[in-house]
Design an enzyme around this catalytic site. Sequence first.
Site, mmCIF file in Angstrom:
data_model
loop_
_atom_site.group_PDB
_atom_site.id
_atom_site.type_symbol
_atom_site.label_atom_id
_atom_site.label_comp_id
_atom_site.label_asym_id
_atom_site.label_seq_id
_atom_site.Cartn_x
_atom_site.Cartn_y
_atom_site.Cartn_z
ATOM 1 N N THR A 50 67.952 101.874 3.393
ATOM 2 C CA THR A 50 67.521 102.854 2.394
ATOM 3 C C THR A 50 66.275 102.325 1.684
ATOM 4 O O THR A 50 65.916 101.157 1.809
ATOM 5 C CB THR A 50 68.611 103.127 1.329
ATOM 6 O OG1 THR A 50 68.911 101.903 0.641
ATOM 7 C CG2 THR A 50 69.872 103.686 1.947
ATOM 8 N N TYR A 233 64.269 95.980 -19.225
ATOM 9 C CA TYR A 233 64.038 95.588 -17.835
ATOM 10 C C TYR A 233 63.485 94.163 -17.738
ATOM 11 O O TYR A 233 64.238 93.225 -17.505
ATOM 12 C CB TYR A 233 63.119 96.593 -17.117
ATOM 13 C CG TYR A 233 63.241 96.460 -15.619
ATOM 14 C CD1 TYR A 233 64.116 97.275 -14.906
ATOM 15 C CD2 TYR A 233 62.560 95.473 -14.918
ATOM 16 C CE1 TYR A 233 64.275 97.119 -13.531
ATOM 17 C CE2 TYR A 233 62.713 95.304 -13.560
ATOM 18 C CZ TYR A 233 63.569 96.133 -12.872
ATOM 19 O OH TYR A 233 63.738 95.960 -11.527
#
Length: 394
Positions: A50, A233
């Site tokens: 993916t 993040y």
Amino acid sequence: MIIEPKVREYICTTAHPTGCAESVRRQVAIAASRPSVDGPKKVLVIGCSTGYGLASRISALENLGAETLGIMYERPSNGRRTATAGWYNTAEFERMSAEKGIYARSINGDAFSIEIKEKTIEIIRKDLGKVDMVIYSLAAPRRTDAEGVTWSSCLKTTGEAFTEKSLDLRTNEIGEKTVEPATEEELHSTIKVMGGEDWAEWIDVLKKADVLSANAVTVAYSYIGPKLTYPIYYHGTIGAAKQHLHKTMGEINAAHPDVKAYISVNKGLVTQASSAIPVVPLYFAILYKVMKEKGTHEGCIEQITRLFTEKLFGENGVVTDENGFIRMDDYEMEEAVQEKILESWKAVKTETVKDYCDIDGYWEDFYNMFGFKYNNIDYKKEVNPEVPIGGIKD
């Protein structure tokens, strides 16, 4: 069976075989529209089914004309439920490789494990002799290391709690989310899963087994993002793991002078993982709108074909920044783009969310990951969920 998307929170529990095949074909067409370049001809993709890993395998086929060995961890259909999207993606990729007469084989299992590393070496020796490129695109929530210890990753801050605007993708409402800080144990565990330790282990075992060509190239994928998302993040647990990954690049180059290791810092994109991170979906939805209006938006395949044909194996050689990173987030981080995003971030409210956010594009990417929402596919038609993979090795 008739297969429909079943979404819980930010996870789709079904995948459509015909739709996933269509997704792969569209990505192949994009790669085929880019030039062929002289580069590696035998490529190992760790995490191949993916996202960026799949795009890497497609670009290796189309732009390099390379044979590929892929490692994935996917679930086949049992006849009553669908396979995972990655399974269907891999089946179509192998079918298209066979049509071209180019070798493609896949191993299904835990890439963190010693067993899969040994199986990979065995197949390289038997089928390819050696590989001259290793793509590390592994994304997993947990890892069992060589000592049998299982580590789990988490999405938290480090130091102190962080509160910021956030978008609820289920209701399109703008609110606030608070993300709590990780414990030292959680931070360490996240680095163990998502850091560079396993990447280094792969290169070590491949070198020791003498299945890496001289001057082989290895690339791991990362993300940094803007200062806006740093608290959750880059300065959070995920960022700490990515910084460990970045440090590992130098360690691989020092340990193996005849291996060229690089980090490709990629653009922010919709994934199942990113959909679950507070704050980040709002940033991505605004980013999509700004970059599409500017004409610079790229998905996985556009980025990886540009990486391969322009920044790794193009006429200018390897193009890096002052840290030795290949910056595929260059369009995202343009000053004008970030200024526009910050303006939208400050202005957006629930009532104006579609004025500032590409909600439809976000969800289109989400459903496309599982083979849904393609306008040329009849989703009311029954399909067989059991799709074999020719080169699979369990």
